[in-house]
Design a protein around this motif. Structure first.
Motif, short mmCIF file in Angstrom:
data_model
loop_
_atom_site.label_atom_id
_atom_site.label_comp_id
_atom_site.label_asym_id
_atom_site.label_seq_id
_atom_site.Cartn_x
_atom_site.Cartn_y
_atom_site.Cartn_z
N GLY A 17 -19.43 -31.60 -11.88
CA GLY A 17 -19.17 -32.48 -10.73
C GLY A 17 -19.78 -33.86 -10.90
N PRO A 18 -21.12 -33.97 -11.02
CA PRO A 18 -21.70 -35.31 -11.19
C PRO A 18 -21.33 -35.93 -12.55
N ASP A 59 -21.69 -43.15 -6.43
CA ASP A 59 -21.47 -42.37 -5.21
C ASP A 59 -22.54 -42.67 -4.15
N THR A 114 -16.10 -34.94 -6.42
CA THR A 114 -16.83 -34.77 -5.16
C THR A 114 -15.94 -34.18 -4.08
N TYR A 150 -20.78 -31.85 -4.87
CA TYR A 150 -20.27 -32.01 -6.24
C TYR A 150 -19.62 -30.70 -6.65
N GLY A 156 -26.60 -35.18 -2.72
CA GLY A 156 -25.55 -34.37 -3.34
C GLY A 156 -26.00 -32.93 -3.51
N LEU A 170 -24.90 -29.19 -5.52
CA LEU A 170 -24.02 -28.52 -6.49
C LEU A 170 -24.50 -27.10 -6.75
#
Lengths: 342, 342, 342, 342
Positions: free
Chosen positions: A43-44, A92, A49, A37, A4, A6
């Motif tokens: 986001g997380p 995720d 996402t 994210y 991921g 961000l």
């Protein structure tokens, strides 16, 4: 491996270049699957996402801002914040995170790494005040924008025999003021690290008027007068809306210089134009190399690290090193600028 | 103490910033009297001087070029060249020299230092190929100009489904191509250090056309095809005027790509616009700091040294170190750029 | 024939280009001798002169500001002002004047022409609000600077889901806001000629948020809300220093939008960077052609006239025509911009 | 009503701004449904379409190039070309076309209008050589890019006592050379409309060297020497690849000046960087207004017309007027530039 990405904190030219490089290196050389994210740690935290592959990154290299969005959300300020992040990463299927951000964003990353989350950090701040790295991306763009503005203001100062005060970003560190002031030929540069003596500033202004060139004073938004400096107004107060920017140091200083020297003085507050728009070549190059190295760090399982420019190499340093202490302008560095005052 | 200053070799944004800093530091902090030598080594050779004080340096910081003029005169190629320089320095009462220049100019400085002349060097090359320093001033400006051009060419390439080949400076080292190509999102970057495979270049071009973005190929003027690379034309030949630039690698490559891929290809040769005009903020800052340190080196009697950027510090290194060997792009650095080819 | 030249009012890119063209044409084709008056009308009033020949004009074409200096001195506000000007012109042997300036400077020129002084005018205002001419020089530069700033702010607005309010120059006419807002893709443009409805502005802001792009609102410094528009604060009030700029319309509008829409809003006040620095190519071309025509008007004895751009021709119109009435944005012109609101 | 839009010919900054304005006005105020034809006249010829609504136009205003693609396809050069266009328009349900292009594209539009197709034209050429309109969009961007390059080259010319020859676009008309040369302070400007006398050019070069500033000569790619001008090489010849650009007029002129004056001379050929990238504010404003007016012309059924800038108004003129005769630089306009030669 699923990774991921961000971006958190204030806007900063070069964020998209980092993202693109992480994706490209990850997909091409490490077989990563990537996921974006949105809006920083939000986001997380909330499971926001977006797809993030080579297609999503086409054409973003020269663009300012971040395709992932940003926020200042701090999961440690929220009940169960960390648990919710863990849960979302798990659901995720994300094995590791690349967090791109400044002091706050990387501070969160540091704590998450300490808590066992697999995270690597990429330092981002236009203020250039993160330790452990020679420069951060975004800074060079901000300095060039400020320098362009100073170049323009010289002609107005000269044609009108005026003082121009340019307020640039930098609450705690004076890097933008130092670099743009040196590059722009400022008569004085005032930074948070060195409380200023208003009498000395006015002397520099007067000295400059004795030549045919009019003075430009460059001041960090966080600069403050020396104790007992006898400015009409002290720093930090808010206007009637509760905004700090109104009646900021630039405006107050112009007022004070005008009162003391009898010369017209005007302030220009550059504000957000310093942090948007297309990055300079240096920032694109630095951001790209940070992104490549971050993908490699993930592939190597070298978590808890932050990418850092050292000379022309990109090294990995412990996240603690970047976020532990603010990198400020040293007296010796400030002394270099002082050679040109007056 | 009387100190002479000269600038030699090709034009390079930031020369005036160095001169101004040497003068300012010298006059203000070391009590120097300064004198300008005109047109590189021709100045001390022929006794061409000009006044050089704080007044002469007003307003020059943002200006490209050099108020001292430049040339490629080599006193070692002239009978009694060194003796004439000694004689002129003596009759001008000059105790020490600050020589600002590239490989050739500093090569002369090195030999003069070996011969006992009191000289310090400031490295200058837009090509960034001098050893001993992380960067030279002028390079960042050149890279930004090239990157701006590449940004502009992207839209033409895309709207017309064309290949655009951008030829940038760099006879022996590919730094400008590497940095501007990475910053500009090039499909391929060809540099002197890595003879290129024309088939691979055409593959990258084809790959890029499969996305909606059209390819830009960035090529150093000194790039060459691999042996047996089967280009229609080999490199280096001259046109009917004896100029190497005509039919340079950019034009030849565009022709070759067009023939092989069936896609229209056009070349743009950036040429001298890379080396003129106002310096970027980075180059002004670096040049200014080189100038401050050079004045200090003279004051310290630390002759035979060259100023060098190491991380964010300005160090002094032996002149031999800067001029001994060309700094070229390493395979590892090139591999970073290759991640984005295609 | 001896001709004096002066520049009055605020800084404006292109002033030096006019001066250079008057001098070059005058010397080369009309045999004029030229003399510079310093600091606007203060020059002929107090007999402040400087030499003004082809040498003095070398290299000034791309430079902002004015080598003659400027002021806002009004000889009609001073006892015997006109008589002193007459006396100084006579003692300097000056037969005619070229006055380069805006409403105020040309207003003085108009009255002096009415009083029999041989004067021609060149219109100058970055605000573009002088009648009789399609455009004034300086305006195109200001619009490009504002547009660059808006381009940069788009990325910040989008990455942070924020509203950005950009305050540009224009006290009485909205030309800079209109052109830069149209060029920059603004969600709303607010100008003095059209008192704005704060509810409509907030609607545009909300509409833009429904797409993925965040809103930019461009506002002239002289824009005002409609009567009964129910803004928290009315326009024009001064801060505690007596400065109008603090708490200007940009800041107040950002505050109001934030309160009403619940979206973060930030203001950027471009200020003096709009009026300094190197002129655009258009402004250099227009200023140069105004200067040529002004020299011709003097040679023709066509006094009391002002140079004017009409299509691509430079015409001469009566000075009264330029200074009689402000040129403002018409409802039809504003309606073109409104097509893109929201 | 269903309206098709296409862009033809060379790349030109501002194309996307026109498209966006046609769409926005059409959808918002006229209830149009819009459809994009790809790659110029190839689109309606081969039925290549793309969706074109407000969404497709988001963010394109500041971007160079054209989201519709372009080509130089001429349906009149193809058997049944016109019939195929008619058939495709019918099958796509398209009632009217907006064609954005230069001499060739609008030439086709003119013939189609004569043949009864409902078409309106928007003039586009960076060369500014279309009749009937004061300016075309793209031109201002090209002139600014060329002027920036000339500004940069001044410092190199001066530091090295060199002549620099800058070759700009303009095969048949010298507008870019005229405007950028005047804006850049050229020592001589050579355009297709005025065959040049090489002796006079060399005189200008010599004159400039007598001041401290070195000469820049700006030359249109289509400039030619006077008959009997005794240049070593005549114009127009091709190099061994069949490319006209190699050994173009810029290179030949630099060679000739060097031979005759004994001064080093270098050529810079700006090429495609003049036609790509983000448009200036002026070009975005002009292009936007052309697009608005084109949508209105379609709504009014005013076919066979071309949009034209007249002063500050956008008028409609017969398509024949724009494409009948090339707009070239008049002797009087050239004479203005000559004032500054030498």
């Amino acid at each position: 491996m699923r990774v991921g990405v961000l971006t958190g904190g204030g806007d900063c030219p070069g964020l998209n270049a980092v993202i693109r490089a992480v994706v490209r290196r990850g997909v091409r050389d490490h077989g990563f699957e990537l996921i974006g994210y949105r809006d920083g740690w939000k986001g997380p935290l909330e499971g926001l996402t977006m797809p993030l592959g080579i297609e999503e990154c086409r054409g973003i290299l020269p663009r300012g801002g971040t395709i992932l969005g940003s926020s200042r959300t701090n999961p440690f300020a929220i009940d169960d914040g960390v648990e919710r992040i863990r849960a979302n990463l798990a659901s995720d299927g994300v094995d590791a995170l690349v967090a791109i951000g400044g002091e706050d964003t990387l501070g969160v990353a540091t704590k998450l790494a300490d808590a066992g989350v697999s995270v690597v950090g990429v330092p981002k701040t236009i203020d250039n005040d993160l330790s452990g790295t020679d420069f951060t991306f975004g800074f060079d763009t901000a300095v060039n924008i400020a320098t362009d503005a100073i170049d323009r203001l010289h002609t107005t100062a000269e044609s009108h025999h005026r003082v121009l005060v340019v307020e640039v970003m930098g609450r705690h560190a004076g890097w933008i003021a130092l670099h743009s002031g040196m590059a722009g030929g400022a008569s004085a540069i005032l930074i948070p690290e060195q409380p200023f003596d208003i009498d000395a500033v006015c002397d520099h202004v007067q000295t400059r008027f004795e030549s045919e060139y009019a003075p430009i004073v460059v001041v960090s938004e966080g600069a403050v007068p020396k104790d007992g400096g006898d400015m009409t107004l002290s720093s930090g107060e808010k206007d009637s809306f509760g905004h700090v920017r109104l009646g900021g140091i630039g405006d107050r200083l112009a007022h004070e210089i005008e009162q003391r020297t009898g010369k017209e003085a005007r302030a220009v507050v550059l504000g957000h134009i310093q942090r948007g728009g297309t990055p300079t070549a240096f920032d694109r190059w630095l951001a790209t190399r940070f992104g490549l190295q971050a993908a490699d760090a993930v592939a190597d399982g070298d978590f808890g690290t932050m990418m850092a420019l050292r000379g022309t190499r990109i090294d990995r340093v412990p996240l603690h090193e970047g976020t532990g202490e603010l990198k400020t302008v040293s007296p010796a560095e400030y002394a270099e600028a002082e050679v040109f005052f007056g």
